[in-house]
Scaffold this active site. Structure first.
Site, PDB file in Angstrom:
ATOM      1  N   CYS A 142       0.822  -1.208   0.000  1.00 45.19           N
ATOM      2  CA  CYS A 142       0.000   0.000   0.000  1.00 45.19           C
ATOM      3  C   CYS A 142       0.862   1.266   0.000  1.00 45.19           C
ATOM      4  O   CYS A 142       1.575   1.505  -0.959  1.00 45.19           O
ATOM      5  CB  CYS A 142      -0.997  -0.030   1.159  1.00 45.19           C
ATOM      6  N   LYS A 163     -11.893   8.466  -1.092  1.00 48.81           N
ATOM      7  CA  LYS A 163     -11.128   7.318  -0.630  1.00 48.81           C
ATOM      8  C   LYS A 163     -11.521   6.058  -1.400  1.00 48.81           C
ATOM      9  O   LYS A 163     -12.706   5.762  -1.566  1.00 48.81           O
ATOM     10  CB  LYS A 163     -11.370   7.109   0.867  1.00 48.81           C
ATOM     11  N   SER A 192      -7.719   0.355   0.797  1.00 42.70           N
ATOM     12  CA  SER A 192      -8.138   1.401   1.718  1.00 42.70           C
ATOM     13  C   SER A 192      -7.115   2.529   1.627  1.00 42.70           C
ATOM     14  O   SER A 192      -6.127   2.540   2.352  1.00 42.70           O
ATOM     15  CB  SER A 192      -8.222   0.850   3.146  1.00 42.70           C
ATOM     16  N   HIS A 235      -4.331  -4.285   0.255  1.00 41.88           N
ATOM     17  CA  HIS A 235      -4.067  -4.907   1.563  1.00 41.88           C
ATOM     18  C   HIS A 235      -4.543  -6.350   1.563  1.00 41.88           C
ATOM     19  O   HIS A 235      -5.525  -6.692   2.242  1.00 41.88           O
ATOM     20  CB  HIS A 235      -4.768  -4.131   2.674  1.00 41.88           C
ATOM     21  N   GLU A 237      -3.433  -8.730   3.112  1.00 44.75           N
ATOM     22  CA  GLU A 237      -3.256  -9.327   4.440  1.00 44.75           C
ATOM     23  C   GLU A 237      -4.396  -9.004   5.405  1.00 44.75           C
ATOM     24  O   GLU A 237      -4.490  -9.601   6.486  1.00 44.75           O
ATOM     25  CB  GLU A 237      -1.924  -8.854   5.052  1.00 44.75           C
ATOM     26  N   ARG A 249     -14.558   3.385  12.679  1.00 42.82           N
ATOM     27  CA  ARG A 249     -13.680   4.422  13.232  1.00 42.82           C
ATOM     28  C   ARG A 249     -13.935   5.762  12.564  1.00 42.82           C
ATOM     29  O   ARG A 249     -14.083   6.795  13.228  1.00 42.82           O
ATOM     30  CB  ARG A 249     -12.215   4.007  13.050  1.00 42.82           C
TER      31      ARG A 249
END
Length: 304
Positions: A142, A163, A192, A235, A237, A249
């Site tokens: 990333c 985003k 992300s 990502h 992982e 969040r």
């Protein structure tokens, strides 16, 4: 793959409960083999979550991996306790004389800041330069991938209109490259991020080969022809609930955020997300470890 970590690392108990083979120092010392030396430069704020994600991803070959965690000298982490960092992490200054079969550079929540304005950018540049002579193959994730593309090839990132957030379909472009061996024609990986390295710039760089791309998310996988540098824009992982935790969040902070795309059934955050990327994540890390680290690294690590 048996992963060698410090016996008291908190992630170890979780991995043990998932039936992932984690080896402590005593057992590793009594095996007659050279383990692969993998260093993880963890730039993520909640380091324990990233430790678990990456160790889980490294757990799928029969090779023994000795993991070392690196932290920055020039940055103080506010989201991970000093006790944890001092116990399980070493600074670059303490590790710079070592050689490693592989280095993983994680993402970081600084993508909206110009590279040169990141407080640890000079130290990261030093580490990336050091990796050319002290690491056999580097795996960038990333923001770490964007930073590597900028440092090594001068490919700058651009700010996205909103985003990029969700799980996106990608298509394999170059099946002959071992990094994507065993991949389906179309596969899914989470993203992300607020920035991207333009696909045209990556395709136009003669030093890079693109292996996978998405119509929505752009280039996912590219690498140098010798496999010494691997760049992963997403990502893979992440676990099932990582995007959910990020979404909640941001909602609680009142930030402008949309529901992660292609993630919740019916786009309903109250429903359990579908885990659709784990097998390809495992395949990606296994292929990197096997074909670009184990198969080509010198037996005598001092020869790297």
């Amino acid at each position: 793959m048996p992963i060698k970590v410090q016996s008291e690392l908190p992630a170890r108990e979780i991995l043990d409960n998932e039936n992932i083979f984690v080896m402590d120092e005593y057992r590793a010392m009594h095996q007659d083999m050279r383990p692969l030396q993998i260093c993880i430069l963890n730039l993520m704020p909640v380091k324990q979550d990233t430790e678990l994600h990456i160790l889980r991803s490294l757990s799928n070959t029969p090779l023994q991996v000795d993991v070392t965690f690196m932290k920055m000298n020039s940055h103080v982490s506010l989201n991970t306790s000093a006790t944890h960092l001092n116990k399980f992490y070493d600074t670059f200054d303490a590790l710079r004389d070592n050689k490693y079969d592989g280095l993983i550079i994680t993402g970081a929540p600084v993508e909206q800041i110009a590279f040169e304005e990141v407080d640890y950018w000079p130290e990261l540049c030093e580490i990336m330069e050091w990796s050319k002579t002290h690491v056999h193959s580097v795996f960038h994730i990333c923001w770490g991938a964007q930073a590597g593309l900028y440092y090594h090839f001068g490919l700058d990132k651009v700010l996205l209109k909103e985003k990029l957030f969700g799980v996106y379909a990608h298509r394999v472009l170059n099946r002959k490259v071992p990094l994507v061996r065993g991949f389906d024609d179309v596969f899914y990986i989470p993203h992300s991020r607020h920035t991207a390295t333009p696909a045209g710039a990556i395709h136009g760089c003669d030093s890079l080969t693109v292996m996978a791309e998405s119509e929505e998310a752009g280039v996912l996988l590219c690498m140098t022809k010798d496999g010494s540098q691997v760049f992963v824009m997403g990502h893979p992982e992440y676990d099932r609930y990582t995007l959910h935790q990020e979404y909640m969040r941001d909602v609680q902070k009142g930030l402008p955020i949309h529901v992660p795309e292609h993630y919740y059934p019916g786009d309903d955050p109250a429903r359990k997300p579908v885990l659709s990327w784990r097998s390809h994540c495992n395949n990606l890390y296994t292929n990197w470890i096997n074909y670009y680290v184990y198969q080509t690294t010198p037996y005598d690590i001092r020869e790297i």
